[in-house]
Scaffold this motif. Structure first.
Motif, short mmCIF file in Angstrom:
data_model
loop_
_atom_site.label_atom_id
_atom_site.label_comp_id
_atom_site.label_asym_id
_atom_site.label_seq_id
_atom_site.Cartn_x
_atom_site.Cartn_y
_atom_site.Cartn_z
N LEU A 61 0.83 -1.20 0.00
CA LEU A 61 0.00 0.00 0.00
C LEU A 61 0.87 1.26 0.00
O LEU A 61 0.59 2.22 -0.75
N LEU A 62 1.90 1.28 0.82
CA LEU A 62 2.82 2.41 0.84
C LEU A 62 3.43 2.64 -0.54
O LEU A 62 3.56 3.79 -1.00
N LEU A 63 3.83 1.55 -1.19
CA LEU A 63 4.45 1.67 -2.51
C LEU A 63 3.48 2.27 -3.52
O LEU A 63 3.85 3.16 -4.30
N LYS A 64 2.24 1.82 -3.49
CA LYS A 64 1.25 2.33 -4.42
C LYS A 64 0.98 3.82 -4.19
O LYS A 64 0.85 4.60 -5.13
N ILE A 65 0.87 4.21 -2.91
CA ILE A 65 0.63 5.62 -2.59
C ILE A 65 1.81 6.47 -3.04
O ILE A 65 1.64 7.55 -3.63
N GLY A 66 3.03 6.00 -2.78
CA GLY A 66 4.22 6.76 -3.16
C GLY A 66 4.34 6.92 -4.66
O GLY A 66 4.62 8.01 -5.17
N ILE A 67 4.10 5.83 -5.40
CA ILE A 67 4.18 5.90 -6.86
C ILE A 67 3.11 6.83 -7.41
O ILE A 67 3.36 7.64 -8.32
N SER A 68 1.91 6.74 -6.86
CA SER A 68 0.82 7.62 -7.31
C SER A 68 1.14 9.08 -7.02
O SER A 68 0.86 9.96 -7.83
N GLY A 69 1.73 9.33 -5.84
CA GLY A 69 2.08 10.69 -5.49
C GLY A 69 3.09 11.30 -6.44
O GLY A 69 2.93 12.44 -6.89
N LEU A 70 4.12 10.54 -6.78
CA LEU A 70 5.12 11.04 -7.71
C LEU A 70 4.53 11.19 -9.11
O LEU A 70 4.89 12.10 -9.85
N GLY A 71 3.61 10.28 -9.47
CA GLY A 71 2.97 10.39 -10.78
C GLY A 71 2.09 11.61 -10.91
O GLY A 71 1.89 12.14 -12.01
N PHE A 72 1.53 12.09 -9.78
CA PHE A 72 0.64 13.25 -9.79
C PHE A 72 1.42 14.56 -9.82
O PHE A 72 0.83 15.62 -10.03
N LEU A 73 2.72 14.51 -9.65
CA LEU A 73 3.53 15.73 -9.55
C LEU A 73 3.37 16.67 -10.74
O LEU A 73 3.29 17.89 -10.55
N PRO A 74 3.30 16.19 -12.01
CA PRO A 74 3.12 17.13 -13.12
C PRO A 74 1.87 17.99 -12.99
O PRO A 74 1.86 19.14 -13.43
N VAL A 75 0.82 17.44 -12.38
CA VAL A 75 -0.42 18.22 -12.19
C VAL A 75 -0.17 19.38 -11.24
O VAL A 75 -0.55 20.53 -11.52
N GLY A 76 0.47 19.09 -10.12
CA GLY A 76 0.76 20.14 -9.16
C GLY A 76 1.70 21.19 -9.72
O GLY A 76 1.50 22.40 -9.51
N VAL A 77 2.72 20.75 -10.44
CA VAL A 77 3.68 21.69 -11.03
C VAL A 77 2.98 22.60 -12.03
O VAL A 77 3.15 23.83 -12.02
N ALA A 78 2.18 22.01 -12.92
CA ALA A 78 1.50 22.80 -13.95
C ALA A 78 0.56 23.81 -13.33
O ALA A 78 0.52 24.98 -13.74
N ALA A 79 -0.21 23.39 -12.32
CA ALA A 79 -1.17 24.29 -11.69
C ALA A 79 -0.45 25.43 -10.97
O ALA A 79 -0.86 26.59 -11.05
N TYR A 80 0.62 25.10 -10.26
CA TYR A 80 1.33 26.10 -9.48
C TYR A 80 1.98 27.14 -10.39
O TYR A 80 1.91 28.35 -10.14
N VAL A 81 2.61 26.68 -11.47
CA VAL A 81 3.27 27.60 -12.40
C VAL A 81 2.23 28.46 -13.11
O VAL A 81 2.41 29.68 -13.28
N ALA A 82 1.13 27.85 -13.55
CA ALA A 82 0.08 28.60 -14.23
C ALA A 82 -0.49 29.69 -13.31
O ALA A 82 -0.72 30.82 -13.73
N TYR A 83 -0.71 29.34 -12.06
CA TYR A 83 -1.22 30.31 -11.08
C TYR A 83 -0.23 31.45 -10.89
O TYR A 83 -0.61 32.62 -10.78
N GLY A 84 1.05 31.13 -10.86
CA GLY A 84 2.06 32.16 -10.70
C GLY A 84 2.12 33.11 -11.89
O GLY A 84 2.40 34.29 -11.73
N VAL A 85 1.82 32.60 -13.07
CA VAL A 85 1.89 33.43 -14.28
C VAL A 85 0.67 34.33 -14.41
O VAL A 85 0.78 35.52 -14.71
N ALA A 86 -0.53 33.76 -14.19
CA ALA A 86 -1.74 34.51 -14.51
C ALA A 86 -2.79 34.50 -13.41
O ALA A 86 -3.92 34.94 -13.64
N GLY A 87 -2.48 34.02 -12.23
CA GLY A 87 -3.43 34.07 -11.13
C GLY A 87 -4.51 33.01 -11.21
O GLY A 87 -4.40 32.02 -11.94
N ARG A 88 -5.61 33.23 -10.47
CA ARG A 88 -6.67 32.23 -10.35
C ARG A 88 -7.27 31.79 -11.68
O ARG A 88 -7.59 30.61 -11.85
N PRO A 89 -7.48 32.67 -12.67
CA PRO A 89 -8.08 32.21 -13.93
C PRO A 89 -7.25 31.11 -14.62
O PRO A 89 -7.79 30.36 -15.42
#
Length: 371
Positions: A61-89
């Motif tokens: 279970l730990l392995l699955k959660i860890g792998i899923s967490g690292l796999g989700f990283l592009p989503v967090g990166v994209a959202a954070y950078v987009a927010y930094g560039v143009a705000g909430r929209p």
């Protein structure tokens, strides 16, 4: 977009994504430590039994959660950078663009690209004159559509042909120039730190060591796998070393994260270097690739072997010639650390850093500030 502004946004990622990567990667490491390196192949089967009285089930279970967490990283990166560039929209376009990057296993670089596209597209659309009664959701909708389409086009037009060519090139080099094959493998593993190109190298190495009877694996296949693992260990280990050697070149958040990132390098979790790469991609990624290439070439020359595609030092029992394997990793670590330090030393200081210091000027009984 000013370069210094973009650099500031990227550097600001470290306090947010450092703990995220650390926790997800630590789950991977802990799972392999508890369940053994073979857990990667059997996790689904173990979870299917549903026997929560066994330690192996919790490790899976730990392995699955860890792998899923690292796999989700592009989503967090994209959202954070987009927010930094143009705000909430730009937040929703960034999230959807990041999900497109995650779906195609694009990794860090594609997620970062998706965030920049989402932010830039949102800014551009906001400047287009529209009627007063236009729905507020129109700009995020169009930006989401454009960003997601751009990510898929990037994969279809550029990344898929590139990975196909790389696979063909590696198949050729396997029988003609093994040292150059090691260079290719090292460059690929360290280029996007768990993304599509990195996974292509891992898949190439894994093909030769798939199955449960290690006695039937050929030495060259196990050496190829060793080159992939050795190169993947380099970036986190090297950047930890760099934060110790030249502390002033890194932020407090990077130095704090560096205290843990070596563990992810030692256990072959290349994603452990992502917070450093996010903060300074134009220096960290080339430095990582340089060390990975050296490590891969040395591994193919010295011929250590490994029969599993995971674990790093945890898989030492599955290694042949582990001391030579360590030599190849150490050489790559020194090259990456030295290159990263050199590139960061050449970096121009930010405007605030080069502003003249304030001096004190005494005028009679009063003291005034002058610059």
């Amino acid at each position: 977009m000013p370069r210094t502004t973009l650099s500031r946004w990227l550097t600001a990622n470290v306090p947010h994504f450092g703990p995220y990567v650390a926790i997800a990667a630590a789950m991977n490491v802990l799972a392999l430590a508890l369940g053994g390196t073979g857990l990667t192949d059997t996790a689904d089967q173990i979870l299917g039994t549903g026997d929560w009285t066994q330690l192996h089930t919790w490790a899976a279970l730990l392995l699955k959660i860890g792998i899923s967490g690292l796999g989700f990283l592009p989503v967090g990166v994209a959202a954070y950078v987009a927010y930094g560039v143009a705000g909430r929209p730009a937040l929703v376009p960034g999230l959807l663009g990041g999900m497109a990057a995650m779906g195609m296993e694009g990794g860090l670089l594609v997620g970062l690209t998706a965030g920049l596209i989402a932010g830039a597209t949102t800014l551009a659309l906001q400047r287009v004159p529209v009627p007063a009664k236009t729905p507020a959701a129109l700009v995020p909708f169009l930006a989401s559509l454009i960003t997601s389409a751009a990510v898929f086009v990037l994969a279809d037009v550029l990344l898929n042909p590139l990975t196909t060519w790389l696979h063909q090139k590696m198949a050729y080099l396997e029988f003609h120039d093994t040292a150059l094959l090691g260079v290719f493998l090292g460059l690929m593993v360290c280029s996007d730190l768990g993304g599509m190109i990195s996974k292509t190298a891992v898949a190439f190495g894994t093909v030769g060591v798939s199955g449960y009877d290690a006695s039937k694996f050929s030495p060259i296949d196990m050496t190829i796998m060793a080159a992939v693992v050795a190169a993947g260990m380099v970036p986190p280990l090297a950047l930890t070393l760099a934060t110790l050697v030249r502390r002033t070149l890194f932020t407090d958040a990077e130095r704090t994260y560096g205290k843990a990132s070596w563990l992810f390098g030692a256990t072959f979790v290349p994603e452990g270097a992502i917070p450093f790469a996010l903060a300074d991609p134009l220096r960290v990624i080339p430095a990582s690739m340089a060390g990975g290439a050296v490590s891969g070439a040395l591994t193919m020359t010295l011929n250590p072997t490994i029969s599993v595609p995971y674990g790093g030092v945890l898989a030492v029992g599955d290694m042949g010639k582990p001391l030579l394997f360590a030599v190849a990793v150490a050489a790559g670590v020194l090259v990456t650390a030295g290159t990263a330090i050199a590139l960061k030393t050449l970096r121009r200081p930010a405007p605030a850093a080069i502003r003249p210091a304030t001096t004190r000027v005494r005028t009679g009984r009063k003291t005034s500030a002058a610059v």
